[in-house]
Scaffold this active site. Structure first.
Site, PDB file in Angstrom:
ATOM      1  N   ASP A  68       0.835  -1.201   0.000  1.00 57.17           N
ATOM      2  CA  ASP A  68       0.000   0.000   0.000  1.00 57.17           C
ATOM      3  C   ASP A  68       0.874   1.257   0.000  1.00 57.17           C
ATOM      4  O   ASP A  68       1.851   1.343   0.739  1.00 57.17           O
ATOM      5  CB  ASP A  68      -0.867  -0.024   1.266  1.00 57.17           C
ATOM      6  CG  ASP A  68      -1.858   1.120   1.315  1.00 57.17           C
ATOM      7  OD1 ASP A  68      -2.694   1.207   0.397  1.00 57.17           O
ATOM      8  OD2 ASP A  68      -1.812   1.923   2.260  1.00 57.17           O
ATOM      9  N   GLU A 100       1.577  -0.577  -5.057  1.00 59.69           N
ATOM     10  CA  GLU A 100       0.661   0.500  -5.413  1.00 59.69           C
ATOM     11  C   GLU A 100       1.535   1.752  -5.487  1.00 59.69           C
ATOM     12  O   GLU A 100       1.924   2.314  -4.473  1.00 59.69           O
ATOM     13  CB  GLU A 100      -0.413   0.686  -4.341  1.00 59.69           C
ATOM     14  CG  GLU A 100      -1.436   1.737  -4.764  1.00 59.69           C
ATOM     15  CD  GLU A 100      -2.094   2.496  -3.615  1.00 59.69           C
ATOM     16  OE1 GLU A 100      -3.122   3.114  -3.860  1.00 59.69           O
ATOM     17  OE2 GLU A 100      -1.569   2.490  -2.488  1.00 59.69           O
TER      18      GLU A 100
HETATM   19  C1  NOJ Z   1      -4.381   3.270  -0.699  1.00 61.85           C
HETATM   20  C2  NOJ Z   1      -5.608   2.436  -0.585  1.00 61.85           C
HETATM   21  O1  NOJ Z   1      -5.862   1.858  -1.845  1.00 61.85           O
HETATM   22  C3  NOJ Z   1      -6.721   3.337  -0.125  1.00 61.85           C
HETATM   23  O2  NOJ Z   1      -7.948   2.670  -0.120  1.00 61.85           O
HETATM   24  C4  NOJ Z   1      -6.397   3.854   1.246  1.00 61.85           C
HETATM   25  O3  NOJ Z   1      -7.361   4.815   1.647  1.00 61.85           O
HETATM   26  C5  NOJ Z   1      -5.024   4.513   1.267  1.00 61.85           C
HETATM   27  N1  NOJ Z   1      -4.017   3.725   0.604  1.00 61.85           N
HETATM   28  C6  NOJ Z   1      -4.572   4.743   2.680  1.00 61.85           C
HETATM   29  O4  NOJ Z   1      -4.151   3.519   3.212  1.00 61.85           O
END
Ligand code: NOJ
Ligand code: CA
Length: 561
Positions: free
Chosen positions: A199, A242
């Site tokens: 993430d 990500e």
């Molecule tokens: C990216 C995630 O995909 C999203 O859903 C989340 O709000 C943020 N990171 C914070 O963790």
């Protein structure tokens, strides 16, 4: 040599609490998920990506964690997780999980101790004493955050939070924090997971704190450090980032030798693909594919249509973004953070199945691994009355039974309301109904997954863009493996039927068989593949070398899938 498993994978993303409720309390759980594995195995997915399932106050759908080494009690316990993992293995399905280590919840015991200035935990977070400047322009959720510093009365200092104020950033520059991250990875690897979706990767490695305004930089060596740990613990484990970064930043996430992330979501091609579909022209897609770097051999792109967040259009120009809003989310209630669309795929395409298939076919054939957001395989709709991104996180629609077959609990106890209105009402759109219809989106996606897995050329091959006589509408490319086996994918982005001639790169390929797609026929004549496609039609084709039989005869075989 066998290719890395994740290259020929089909990944399916699940939010446990909205997928299947196994004990009737209104919240999806690991028991329910375990019972659903046969559905996923039948669909053909090879890897599940689980959104965060850890203990959490759930203010950001579980991305605000209070305990990294456990399961949220509403979803089950570690025993239920182990049972689920065992059954997934029986079904031949791998599991990857979210690694959310940019921040914790402000209710995590580490942060509670840090606020009390605990000698060890204070430095797990990022602090400043002085009043911060205006940081509105540094927030991730414009309109929902006022800045990236929040005052803690207990600590008598401001803490840094890139996301919501209840998600304090971990100080990843502190080696003790990185040791904790490795412990978390080790724990879940030992329980059988095949890797992690990392993430907010750019923020994990970004320099944090008051100094950041001066000369911000990223510490890519942290990724090397984590990846080295990962690979020692489990040689075939996957690190999927990500990282919504510009094309000139992307290569750094893979590392020049492929020694950082194995896979990175392509957040640059994604909005261009939607723009191409909006304009019914391949130009934006082609342009974006030409802009991204060539990645190391062992690395892979991750391609997706929709996910659990908004469709992020921030990498388009203002005019291009406006165009996507106009076509896919014209109403202000459909837009979010001034950059994205909070709708699911099917409603964005007004329920047009052929157009949804076209979009899936694009992400199944451009070199990379396709990732499906649960429910998109049946064309689920969205609920715009839900806050922010929750619009696309409604319960899975299994059947026309009460609560869409998601749960036997009374409707008011459901984790989130089921879609019981409009064209995407669960009584019309559900797994059971689509299973019985051979032409349904579900059955077509199932056949697409099957075909994609049978032709790993799409996964690992070199690819080339092919010119056609209709560049205004046709996107054509070929993927080729080291032995010279090739597959072609030809897409008509226009809603009108098109007859075209696609220019092949060699005159050795004189015949073709249809693998998947529409029912149009084709012929190869003098290096030109002549083909007709329906509006939003596509065809996957295997060209091959003539064995002396008349090319025309073989080519005219219609092979509808
Ligand atoms: C990216 C995630 O995909 C999203 O859903 C989340 O709000 C943020 N990171 C914070 O963790
Ligand atoms: Ca439950």
């Amino acid at each position: 040599m066998a290719i890395q498993w994740f290259k020929n994978a089909v990944i399916y993303c699940i939010d446990v609490d909205t997928f299947k409720d196994g004990n009737g309390d209104g919240i999806g759980d690991f028991v329910g998920l375990r019972q659903s594995l046969s559905y996923l195995a039948g669909l053909g997915v090879t890897c599940i990506w689980l959104l965060p399932f850890y203990p959490s106050p759930d203010r950001d759908n579980g991305y605000d964690i209070t305990d990294y080494l456990s399961v949220h009690p509403a979803l089950g316990d570690l025993g239920d997780f182990a049972e689920f993992m065992d059954e997934a293995a029986n079904c031949g399905i791998r599991v990857i999980i979210d690694l959310v280590v940019n921040h914790t919840s402000n209710e995590h015991p580490w942060f509670k101790a840090a606020q009390r200035r605990h000698p060890k935990y204070y430095s797990y977070y990022v602090w400043r004493k002085e009043k911060p400047p205006d940081t509105k322009d540094q927030v991730v959720f414009p309109g929902r955050q006022s800045g990236v510093w929040q005052y803690s009365r207990t600590a008598k200092a401001y803490y840094f939070h890139r996301f919501y104020e209840y998600q304090p950033d971990l100080n990843t520059a502190n080696p003790a924090v990185r040791a904790e991250i490795k412990k978390i990875m080790g724990f879940w690897l030992a329980s059988g997971v095949s890797g992690f979706r990392v993430d907010a990767a750019p923020f994990v490695i970004a320099q944090k704190g008051p100094e950041v305004e001066k000369q911000p930089h990223e510490s890519f060596d942290y990724i090397n450090e984590f990846r080295e740990f990962l690979s020692w613990r489990r040689g075939d484990a996957l690190f999927l980032a990500e990282a919504n970064v510009a094309p000139d930043q992307m290569l750094q996430y893979f590392g020049k030798r492929g020694d950082r992330m194995n896979m990175v979501f392509n957040f640059f091609v994604n909005p261009h693909l939607f723009l191409a579909i909006a304009n019914e022209s391949p130009e934006p897609l082609l342009r974006s594919l030409l802009q991204i770097p060539t990645i190391p051999n062992d690395s892979q792109w991750g391609y997706f249509l929709r996910n659990h967040d908004e469709l992020d259009l921030s990498r388009l120009t203002e005019l291009e973004r406006a165009r996507c809003f106009e076509v896919f989310g014209p109403d202000k209630t459909m837009q979010l953070y001034a950059r994205g669309i909070r709708r699911r795929l099917a409603p964005m395409f007004s329920g047009n199945v052929q157009r949804q298939m076209l979009a899936f076919s694009l992400i199944f054939t451009i070199p990379g691994t396709p990732i499906i957001w649960y429910g998109d395989e049946i064309g689920m709709g969205d609920d715009l009355s839900q806050a922010e991104r929750n619009s696309v996180r409604t319960p899975m629609q299994w059947s026309a039974e009460t609560n869409a077959g998601f749960s036997t609990a009374p409707a008011k106890k459901l984790r989130r309301r089921v879609i019981d209105f409009g064209p995407f009402d669960y009584r019309n759109v559900n797994v059971q109904a689509e299973r019985r219809d051979p032409a349904s989106l579900l059955n077509r996606i199932e056949r697409m997954i099957r075909t994609r897995k049978e032709y790993p050329e799409f996964a690992c091959g070199k690819y080339r863009l092919l010119e056609s006589s209709r560049p205004d509408a046709i996107f054509a490319h070929a993927c080729e493996d080291e032995a010279g086996n090739a597959v072609l994918a030809i897409h008509n982005l226009s809603h009108k039927p098109v007859k075209t001639s696609v220019h092949l790169w060699t005159d050795k390929l004189t015949q073709a068989v249809f693998l998947f797609g529409g029912n149009d026929d084709a012929a190869i004549v003098a290096r030109e593949l002549q083909i007709g496609l329906d509006g939003y039609g596509y065809n996957w084709i295997r060209p091959f070398k003539s064995n002396g039989v008349s090319a025309k005869k073989t080519c005219r075989i219609k092979n509808r899938v």
